[in-house]
Each structure stands twice: as structure tokens, then as C-alpha cells.
Design an enzyme around this catalytic site. Structure first.
Site, PDB file in Angstrom:
ATOM      1  N   ASN A  57       9.211 -11.675  -2.984  1.00 55.47           N
ATOM      2  CA  ASN A  57      10.469 -10.928  -2.957  1.00 55.47           C
ATOM      3  C   ASN A  57      11.666 -11.830  -3.227  1.00 55.47           C
ATOM      4  O   ASN A  57      12.570 -11.477  -3.986  1.00 55.47           O
ATOM      5  CB  ASN A  57      10.655 -10.257  -1.601  1.00 55.47           C
ATOM      6  CG  ASN A  57       9.725  -9.084  -1.406  1.00 55.47           C
ATOM      7  OD1 ASN A  57       9.003  -8.710  -2.307  1.00 55.47           O
ATOM      8  ND2 ASN A  57       9.756  -8.517  -0.227  1.00 55.47           N
ATOM      9  N   ARG A 381       6.272   2.628 -14.996  1.00 52.50           N
ATOM     10  CA  ARG A 381       5.324   1.535 -14.768  1.00 52.50           C
ATOM     11  C   ARG A 381       3.945   2.150 -14.622  1.00 52.50           C
ATOM     12  O   ARG A 381       3.791   3.215 -14.025  1.00 52.50           O
ATOM     13  CB  ARG A 381       5.654   0.753 -13.496  1.00 52.50           C
ATOM     14  CG  ARG A 381       7.020   0.113 -13.486  1.00 52.50           C
ATOM     15  CD  ARG A 381       7.202  -0.744 -12.227  1.00 52.50           C
ATOM     16  NE  ARG A 381       8.581  -1.148 -12.061  1.00 52.50           N
ATOM     17  CZ  ARG A 381       9.149  -2.175 -12.703  1.00 52.50           C
ATOM     18  NH1 ARG A 381       8.414  -2.872 -13.545  1.00 52.50           N
ATOM     19  NH2 ARG A 381      10.409  -2.487 -12.497  1.00 52.50           N
ATOM     20  N   ARG A 411      11.806  -3.675 -15.954  1.00 54.85           N
ATOM     21  CA  ARG A 411      11.811  -5.123 -15.872  1.00 54.85           C
ATOM     22  C   ARG A 411      10.503  -5.685 -15.347  1.00 54.85           C
ATOM     23  O   ARG A 411       9.946  -5.216 -14.371  1.00 54.85           O
ATOM     24  CB  ARG A 411      12.948  -5.592 -14.969  1.00 54.85           C
ATOM     25  CG  ARG A 411      12.959  -7.083 -14.854  1.00 54.85           C
ATOM     26  CD  ARG A 411      14.266  -7.717 -14.639  1.00 54.85           C
ATOM     27  NE  ARG A 411      15.256  -6.938 -13.980  1.00 54.85           N
ATOM     28  CZ  ARG A 411      16.539  -7.257 -14.022  1.00 54.85           C
ATOM     29  NH1 ARG A 411      16.935  -8.285 -14.732  1.00 54.85           N
ATOM     30  NH2 ARG A 411      17.410  -6.557 -13.372  1.00 54.85           N
ATOM     31  N   HIS A 441      13.892   6.683 -15.590  1.00 63.27           N
ATOM     32  CA  HIS A 441      13.215   6.337 -14.339  1.00 63.27           C
ATOM     33  C   HIS A 441      12.526   7.542 -13.711  1.00 63.27           C
ATOM     34  O   HIS A 441      12.010   7.453 -12.608  1.00 63.27           O
ATOM     35  CB  HIS A 441      14.264   5.740 -13.381  1.00 63.27           C
ATOM     36  CG  HIS A 441      13.697   5.134 -12.148  1.00 63.27           C
ATOM     37  ND1 HIS A 441      13.913   5.664 -10.893  1.00 63.27           N
ATOM     38  CD2 HIS A 441      12.933   4.041 -11.960  1.00 63.27           C
ATOM     39  CE1 HIS A 441      13.310   4.922  -9.990  1.00 63.27           C
ATOM     40  NE2 HIS A 441      12.699   3.931 -10.603  1.00 63.27           N
ATOM     41  N   TYR A 474       2.092   1.876  -1.942  1.00 61.54           N
ATOM     42  CA  TYR A 474       3.433   2.424  -1.790  1.00 61.54           C
ATOM     43  C   TYR A 474       3.339   3.822  -1.194  1.00 61.54           C
ATOM     44  O   TYR A 474       2.492   4.615  -1.602  1.00 61.54           O
ATOM     45  CB  TYR A 474       4.127   2.563  -3.151  1.00 61.54           C
ATOM     46  CG  TYR A 474       4.517   1.286  -3.842  1.00 61.54           C
ATOM     47  CD1 TYR A 474       3.999   0.061  -3.467  1.00 61.54           C
ATOM     48  CD2 TYR A 474       5.417   1.316  -4.898  1.00 61.54           C
ATOM     49  CE1 TYR A 474       4.368  -1.097  -4.124  1.00 61.54           C
ATOM     50  CE2 TYR A 474       5.790   0.166  -5.564  1.00 61.54           C
ATOM     51  CZ  TYR A 474       5.266  -1.048  -5.176  1.00 61.54           C
ATOM     52  OH  TYR A 474       5.622  -2.190  -5.831  1.00 61.54           O
ATOM     53  N   ARG A 570      15.280   2.006   3.298  1.00 65.38           N
ATOM     54  CA  ARG A 570      14.357   0.884   3.407  1.00 65.38           C
ATOM     55  C   ARG A 570      15.049  -0.461   3.345  1.00 65.38           C
ATOM     56  O   ARG A 570      14.823  -1.322   4.182  1.00 65.38           O
ATOM     57  CB  ARG A 570      13.312   0.961   2.295  1.00 65.38           C
ATOM     58  CG  ARG A 570      12.199  -0.068   2.430  1.00 65.38           C
ATOM     59  CD  ARG A 570      11.318  -0.070   1.197  1.00 65.38           C
ATOM     60  NE  ARG A 570      11.973  -0.690   0.067  1.00 65.38           N
ATOM     61  CZ  ARG A 570      11.759  -0.344  -1.209  1.00 65.38           C
ATOM     62  NH1 ARG A 570      10.944   0.635  -1.489  1.00 65.38           N
ATOM     63  NH2 ARG A 570      12.378  -0.970  -2.196  1.00 65.38           N
ATOM     64  N   HIS A 598       8.615   4.163  -0.125  1.00 65.06           N
ATOM     65  CA  HIS A 598       9.157   4.273  -1.471  1.00 65.06           C
ATOM     66  C   HIS A 598       9.627   5.683  -1.814  1.00 65.06           C
ATOM     67  O   HIS A 598      10.292   5.885  -2.832  1.00 65.06           O
ATOM     68  CB  HIS A 598       8.091   3.823  -2.476  1.00 65.06           C
ATOM     69  CG  HIS A 598       8.579   3.581  -3.856  1.00 65.06           C
ATOM     70  ND1 HIS A 598       8.296   4.438  -4.901  1.00 65.06           N
ATOM     71  CD2 HIS A 598       9.337   2.592  -4.390  1.00 65.06           C
ATOM     72  CE1 HIS A 598       8.842   3.977  -6.014  1.00 65.06           C
ATOM     73  NE2 HIS A 598       9.487   2.862  -5.738  1.00 65.06           N
TER      74      HIS A 598
END
Length: 853
Positions: A57, A381, A411, A441, A474, A570, A598
Site C-alpha cells: 500500500n 480490471r 492504472r 469505471h 474484496y 474505508r 469495497h
């Protein structure tokens, strides 16, 4: 007075005092993540895992967020963000706050190492091995390691070598005779060799860098080995391109990936015992400032310690979890997924429900169903061996119309997405790469099917990616529906992906950047009106991040009107709860557990006619204005009851929850003589009980009574080391090297990060710009330039009789720092290589979820 009427007693809600800094809020989250490694209540190998997650992270945070701040400083940007801090002040405060976290991580490793030894798992120092063991390792080094090494010397005949991003290296000092000056060489620790080398047949290990270091005489014969020490560099990942002038988006993204290898170094981690001349040389050659250097105990880089979780030691781990079959989608041959969805909407909850048996099955069934006419999906993703994409390819081969939106700007997933684009196009599938100026997204797909009564559209709208691996780690929600209004809204959206015009009106689905912001704000205003008329108004929002100043302002105003607001955020949260006259009706809590929280869920009480929404968008400027996002209503009353139980459990959690204080610090909630409420554990139990082949009644998770534990019953706080007690924002700024007065307010340069589209390579991670909430993890875009003062703020609120009782520390302990995670939806594939062509240490395959996503 309506929600739009001006409140004559309203304070200036644009004042910096009402906003926390987004970068420091991310550091605070990382402190909470690190606490999972510190917390002795967690199984020993679980603590090892969080050492690795914290490293990953913080790597991403420095690459993206600190790198972006460095760019702004280099460009002369001095404009302050809404919290009043300039880029230089933020940069200095981040480095000040991060240093004790890295030191605490090293201290925690030493504690864990001793506990591992007590369990028969030994990480040995090379000098503690027997002569025979050292001889065996020397032979292993000669045969299996040394041939892969390329020593690079720096002297008048050799330039200083390129140090690849996140690679672990040895700085070696040698000399040919006692009177000669020391010569510096760099040896990269190969990422394609095991980092933890097993000694003999036992669970005893030695680090690869120690084996290399102790056998350098084989690599540098006939010279004196004066010293060796380890170091590691982190390079800026913020590489930007102007999409408007790009001739080919694919070529542009490929160039961005290449340029990341040579980004400016923004952090140097070095062995605290390294010789001063080595440290000074690296600082000079890498063009570093003193605060960017972190002198730390070895080992550096804990990511590879995740391999210890492969040991067959179940007593040292959490009980393994396998996602369960959805109660309405049993794994039987006679179950037709379309029949079930047509009978009523289906809410799936990962990782409690199997991704394979729900979303993947939905698309796979569509690919093989002769009645299906078309399939469309938006991919942000996905896994390297994605069965979702394979199903789309199969559908095309079966003669169906297939359209896919693949976001090339996700990314650190650009290369994987480029590979899938190539595969899809080879099959003749229509592929869109994204939209200029926006990052797509959404987590959406639709299936068009010919049925007896006409054509029907089946839709999926989710909070998580179409990624089979992260769906196991997640926590995410998804809605499968045959609602024609939702289907038609998605048809409009997919037409935009492949066409060029964006509809501005949608019947049910909230779409960014068109109407989502307005429709969310309208619902906040509605709760304000209900409160002013004496009604029972309430808002509950669960998100990964809350950053948008306009939304925060609206939440403050709602709190002032008496709306109860509970926020479950979060990581990044810029809103300050519990400020008298501003946010006393707002609570903020963060959940950190084995799964990365998430999902995004929004609840509005609406005077007894509640509204629930789920979707891809966080409450961030970038999500609402600079991305294409989709949030869908959940209207089925049974599914609403599930979401209500979920939110209630999150608000009552006293094991994994952290409560934010008005100064921005967090206190960890703890049970004391009361029932332990661990949200993730409870929903695992519920998934087991709800499995189609389980006869027992489902575990009840809806809670009676108050939605939060009584502060009087939560027990004494754990006493933490003084150096790890979380500081307030004021202390952070005071202790940083740069004070507000030391930086000019004049901005003579344009913020390089201030673009409509966060950055072509944005997202993920240290999310400090972090993507939508994940993304071990996260989609972490750089938003530093978009963080400007904006008059309005955000939401939250909760109170009984207009007043929220503030816990006085009994129920929550002070954070030992604050922990964050990397939200990447995939492993970190940095792919750097140095001038020798050998692969970068960062290419070592990551075993970690992307906690910055």
C-alpha cells in the site's frame, strides 16, 4: 424554509478548519492497516500478511500521491487545497507521518519473528547457520543465483546504473588494495528467485539478500569486500499525456508504461547501518532531498513474506474461506439463471457469494444460450486468465453481437488490459478503449435475449470489477435484474461507450458525469426537508472514500438541520464528524478486516419510504465529475432488508471498526463483556447458512436495538506505545518540516495534476487518490490538482433527538498509527527493467490483493 434556503446562522462551511487533508487521511488509513499486523488478537500468519499489505500500500501511495505532489512542487504550484495545505506542506507532512509507521512496521516484524520462532518457523541470520549449511547455500548461490546477477559498478569508466522501481538492491563497496579508494557497485536481488530460502528440510529460512551478501567474493574475486547494505527506491508513477492530441490511445498507454520505469525517485529506503558514503552517494546520484530518505532496520520490503502463508500451519491462520453458492442460484443443471432473474432481482454479495456461480455464470450462460442476441460489458480490471472475457469471446464465436468497453487507463493494469483488447479484436469483437477526458469505471454488463413475449434485457450493475480473484478478497455487491428501465439506461450508456454522445437523462440508474451528483444532492436535500418538518430523517452511506467538498458541505448542512448521518468510509475521509454546530449529527467509522471493504451503498430514509442504491462511485470529485460511473437503485423489499441488515451490522461492529474523532484521529472499537460483532464473520456465517443445500435456518444478522454499541459497555482502551498513538491533524502540521508561512501563496505554475481526467495512468492504491473504494487495494487516481477549494461540503449525520452521543474513549482505542491498504484490483505489476535488461525486482509476482483500489 427549504433545503435551498440560506441559513443565516450557518458558519462558513468552506473554511479549511472543516476539512481534513486527503493525503494525511490516506496515511491514517494505512496506520489502521498496519494495526492488523500489530494486533496480537489476529492469527500469527495473518499478521505477517498485513506486514506485506502495508508495504504494498505504501509503495503505491508514494508512487502515485507523493510522486504527484513532487511534480506540483517542481512546477511551482503553491495553491492550497480545500483544507488549506499547499503541495509542499502536504509533502512534508506525509514524510513526517510516514516515518514512524515504517519504524513501527520494522519493530512489529521483530516481534512477529520471535513469535514465529516459538512456533518452529525460523528466519535465521546467515551467521547463525552451521558451516555445512553455509556451504550448501554457497553452492546454491554459485549454481542458481550468481548466473542471474549483473553487478554494475560506478566509476570513471561506468555511469551510475539505473535503479529500477521497487527493486531490492545491494550497495557493495570494494577496493583492489588497502590504499585504493572504495568503489561502489549495485547488485540487484533477482525477483525470479525465492526470497526466503529454506535451510535443509525444516521450516528454517534465510533471506536471499543475505546469501548474496555473504558470498560476494564469488561475484567480485580478487578484491576486498569492504561492506554491503541493502536499499530500495520508489519512483514516481505519475506520467501524463494529453489525450486530446493523441493519435492513438493504445500507443499512448504503451508509452506511459515505458516512461514509468524512469520516473523521478520519490523515496529511498536504506539499511540504517549503511556506510555514510553509500548513503550520500545514493542521495546525490538519485537527486533526493533529505526527508525522502528512510533509514530503516533490515529487512526492507516485506511483500515476499506472504509466501509463509503457504505453510501447512492452519492453527496460525484464519480459517480458510470459500465463497458459497447464492441461495437463489444453486449449482444444479436444471437452474436457468435468466428464469431466476426474471422471477425477481438477485443481489449478490462477494466474497460471501461465489463470483463464479453468480456473475461469471450469468455471462457464461449468455454466451451459450441460443436465445441470446447480444452481450455488452464494461471491463475496468480483470484477471489475467479471465473467464469473463473468455465468455465474451465464446459468445462472439457463437454468432452473438458482442461489445466490450475496456478501460486502458486503469492504472497498473494497462498491460493486462492491452493484452485482452488484442485478444478481443482478433475475434472480431467491437472494443472501445475508453472516453477522452474521462475514465470509465462502471461495473456494468447487459444481455439482450429473445423470449416468447419479446426481447428482454438482463442487466448487472455492481460495485466491484469483473475479476474472479479479487472477488474472493474484496467485499462487493451486485444487482442482477430484468428491470426494463435499468436495462434501457444501460443501453444508453453502452451506446455512449462505442459512439460519441452521452445521454443526459436516465430513468433509474444514476450516471456520472451527467446526473449522479445532482440526484444524490437532491436526496440529501429531501432528507433536510423531512427533518425541518419534524420527520425522522436519516442518511447512511458506505464508500471507500469521501473527498468531494461539495458533498461534504451538503452533509454538514443536513447535520445542522437534524438529519442523522452515519458514514462508513474505508479510508480517505475529509469530513470532520462531531463538530458542534456543524457535524454533531454525523458519525464516521472505518472497517478494516480480512476482506477489503469495497462496496458502495447509499441509504435515504425518505420519510419511511426508504431508498437504497449500490454502484461503482465513491463520493469523490473524480468519481462524480471525471469518471463514467453507474449507481443503481435496489427496489425489491427483500433485497432492501438484506442491505439494511448489512448496514446495521457494520454500524454495530465492535471488532473491526474504527471511529473517527473530530480531530481526524481514529479510535478502535472493542467489545467489553458484550457480544462480539464482526461484520465479515457474521456474513460468512450467513452465507453458509443460506447455501441452497443447507437445511438449517439462515443466521439472523439483523440487530435489535441501537445501531451502535453503547459506549458505556465497550471496555477499557488498550494502552499503546506513546510513539504510535495517532496524532491529530494539528500535530501533524506542527511537526512537519514545512509550515504554512514558509510557502508563498502565489502560484506561477499550473498544477500538472489538475486535469479533467485524473491521469491516463491513474488509479490504484495508495489511493491516496485512490480509486473508488480498493481498490489490497483500489483505482487510485491522482487528484491532487482537483482538490481545490469549493464552497460546498459533504454529508453525514446521525443523532437521537438531534444529538449524537460522543463516545468518550471507552468504546474505541486510540489507533496505533492508522492503517491503510492498497486497493489495487490486481497484483502490482510494475514491470521495470534496468539498463541490463534484467527484470526489475518489482516484477516479483505479488501475492497480495490490491488494497488501494
Amino acid at each position: 424554509m427549504t433545503a435551498d434556503d440560506e441559513d443565516p446562522g450557518e458558519p462558513d462551511l468552506s473554511s479549511p478548519e472543516y476539512y481534513l487533508n486527503r493525503e494525511l487521511s490516506e496515511v491514517a488509513f494505512q496506520r489502521r492497516v498496519l494495526n492488523e499486523a500489530v494486533d496480537a488478537r489476529n492469527p500469527l500468519l495473518e499478521r505477517v500478511k498485513f506486514l506485506a499489505i502495508f508495504t504494498q500500500n505504501m509503495d503505491e501511495f508514494f508512487r502515485k500521491r507523493v510522486g504527484g505532489l513532487s511534480q506540483q512542487m517542481a512546477a511551482g504550484v503553491t495553491e492550497a487545497t480545500v483544507d488549506g495545505m499547499t503541495p509542499e506542506q502536504q509533502w512534508a507532512a506525509i514524510l513526517t507521518e510516514s516515518r514512524p509507521l515504517f519504524e513501527r512496521q520494522a519493530e512489529t516484524y521483530r516481534e512477529i519473528r520471535e513469535e514465529l520462532a516459538a512456533e518452529g518457523i525460523h528466519i535465521e541470520a546467515y551467521d547463525d547457520l552451521t558451516e555445512n549449511e553455509q556451504a550448501d547455500l554457497r553452492e546454491y548461490f554459485r549454481e542458481s543465483v550468481m548466473p542471474t546477477l549483473t553487478p554494475l559498478t560506478f566509476d570513471p569508466a561506468h555511469p551510475f546504473p539505473h535503479i529500477s522501481n521497487l527493486s531490492l538492491s545491494l550497495a557493495v563497496l570494494t577496493r583492489e588494495d588497502p590504499d585504493a579508494s572504495p568503489v561502489f557497485s549495485r547488485v540487484k536481488v533477482p525477483g525470479n528467485r525465492p526470497r526466503l530460502l529454506q535451510v535443509g528440510e525444516d521450516t528454517r529460512y534465510v533471506l536471499l539478500e543475505d546469501v548474496i551478501g555473504e558470498n560476494l567474493d564469488l561475484l567480485f574475486p580478487n578484491v576486498e569486500i569492504i561492506d554491503y547494505s541493502t536499499f530500495r527506491v520508489t519512483r514516481n508513477a505519475e506520467v501524463r499525456r494529453n489525450e486530446e492530441v493523441a493519435e492513438d490511445l493504445v500507443e499512448q498507454i504503451q508509452e506511459v508504461i515505458r516512461e514509468r520505469e524512469f520516473g523521478r525517485v520519490v523515496r529511498l529506503e536504506i539499511d540504517e547501518d549503511a556506510p555514510p558514503e553509500v548513503r550520500d552517494l545514493l542521495i546525490e546520484q538519485l537527486d533526493l532531498d533529505g526527508p525522502e530518505v528512510f533509514d530503516l532496520p533490515t529487512p526492507l520490503d516485506y511483500r515476499d513474506f506472504m509466501s509463509l502463508l503457504d505453510l501447512d500451519r492452519p492453527e496460525l491462520k484464519r480459517e480458510s474461506w470459500e465463497p458459497r453458492a447464492h441461495p437463489r442460484l444453486p449449482d444444479t443443471d436444471d437452474m436457468n439463471v435468466f428464469d431466476e432473474i426474471r422471477n425477481g432481482d438477485v443481489l449478490v454479495h462477494h466474497p460471501y457469494h461465489s463470483f463464479k456461480g453468480t456473475v461469471q455464470r450469468f455471462l457464461q450462460t449468455a454466451a451459450r444460450d441460443p436465445d441470446v442476441l447480444a452481450i455488452k460489458a464494461a471491463i475496468y480490471r480483470t484477471a489475467e486468465d479471465s473467464k469473463v472475457v473468455e465468455s465474451l469471446i465464446e459468445a462472439a464465436r457463437n454468432g452473438k453481437q458482442v461489445g466490450v468497453m475496456v478501460e486502458l487507463k486503469a492504472r497498473f493494469d494497462e498491460e493486462n488490459n492491452l493484452r485482452w483488447v488484442e485478444r478481443l479484436e482478433e475475434e472480431g469483437i467491437h472494443v472501445a478503449y475508453g472516453k477522452l477526458g474521462y475514465k470509465t469505471h462502471t461495473k456494468t454488463s447487459l444481455v439482450v435475449r429473445e423470449e416468447a413475449d419479446g426481447v428482454r434485457i438482463y442487466s448487472h450493475v455492481g460495485t466491484g470489477n469483473y475479476h474472479s480473484e479479487t472477488a474472493k478478497q474484496y467485499e462487493d455487491l451486485g444487482l442482477l435484474t430484468a428491470d426494463p428501465a435499468i436495462g434501457q439506461d444501460l443501453v444508453k450508456l453502452f451506446n455512449y461507450f462505442t459512439g460519441h454522445s452521452l445521454h443526459e437523462e436516465y430513468e433509474k440508474v444514476l450516471i456520472a458525469p451527467t446526473d449522479m451528483r445532482e440526484r444524490l444532492v437532491n436526496r440529501i436535500h429531501n432528507e433536510v426537508e423531512i427533518a425541518r418538518q419534524g420527520g425522522n430523517a436519516r442518511i447512511v452511506a458506505k464508500a471507500n472514500r469521501l473527498e468531494d467538498p461539495t458533498i461534504i458541505t451538503e452533509l454538514y448542512r443536513a447535520s445542522r438541520a437534524g438529519v442523522e448521518i452515519d458514514l462508513i468510509v474505508r479510508d480517505i475521509c475529509r469530513l470532520r464528524p462531531g463538530i458542534e454546530g456543524v457535524s454533531e449529527n454525523i458519525s464516521v467509522r472505518s472497517i478494516v478486516g480480512r476482506f477489503l471493504e469495497h462496496s458502495r451503498v447509499f441509504y435515504f430514509r425518505n420519510d419511511g419510504d426508504p431508498e437504497y442504491f449500490i454502484g461503482s462511485a465513491d463520493l469523490m470529485h473524480r468519481n462524480l465529475d471525471d469518471r463514467v460511473e453507474a449507481v443503481t437503485p435496489v427496489e425489491d423489499t427483500q433485497l432492501q432488508a438484506y442491505l439494511e441488515a448489512f448496514l446495521q451490522t457494520l454500524l454495530a461492529d465492535n471488532r473491526r471498526a474504527w471511529e473517527m474523532q473530530p480531530d481526524g484521529s481514529y479510535e478502535q472499537c472493542q467489545p467489553a463483556g458484550e457480544e462480539v460483532i464482526d461484520t465479515q464473520a457474521r456474513f460468512m456465517e450467513r452465507a453458509i447458512a443460506d447455501e441452497p443445500d443447507v437445511e438449517d435456518d439462515p443466521v439472523a444478522v439483523d440487530l435489535e436495538g441501537p445501531l451502535a454499541p453503547d459506549p458505556e459497555e465497550v471496555g477499557e482502551p488498550i494502552q499503546l506505545p506513546e510513539e504510535f498513538v495517532e496524532p491529530s491533524l494539528e500535530e501533524v502540521i506542527r511537526n512537519s518540516d514545512v509550515t504554512p508561512d514558509s510557502v508563498s501563496d502565489d502560484s506561477d505554475g499550473e498544477d500538472p495534476a489538475h486535469s479533467r481526467e485524473e491521469s491516463p495512468d491513474d488509479q490504484m492504491g495508495a489511493e491516496t487518490t485512490a480509486d473508488s473504494p480498493g481498490d489490497p487495494a483500489s483505482d487510485c487516481e491522482t487528484e491532487q490538482g482537483q482538490d481545490r477549494k469549493q464552497g460546498d461540503t459533504d454529508e453525514t449525520g446521525q443523532a437521537e433527538d438531534g444529538q449524537r452521543d460522543q463516545a468518550d474513549g471507552d468504546g474505541c482505542r486510540q489507533a496505533e498509527g492508522t492503517v491503510t491498504t492498497m486497493s489495487v484490483d490486481t497484483a502490482d505489476g510494475n514491470g521495470d527493467s534496468d539498463e541490463t535488461g534484467d527484470s526489475d525486482g518489482s516484477e516479483r509476482e505479488s501475492l497480495l490483493p490490491n488494497w488501494l483500489d
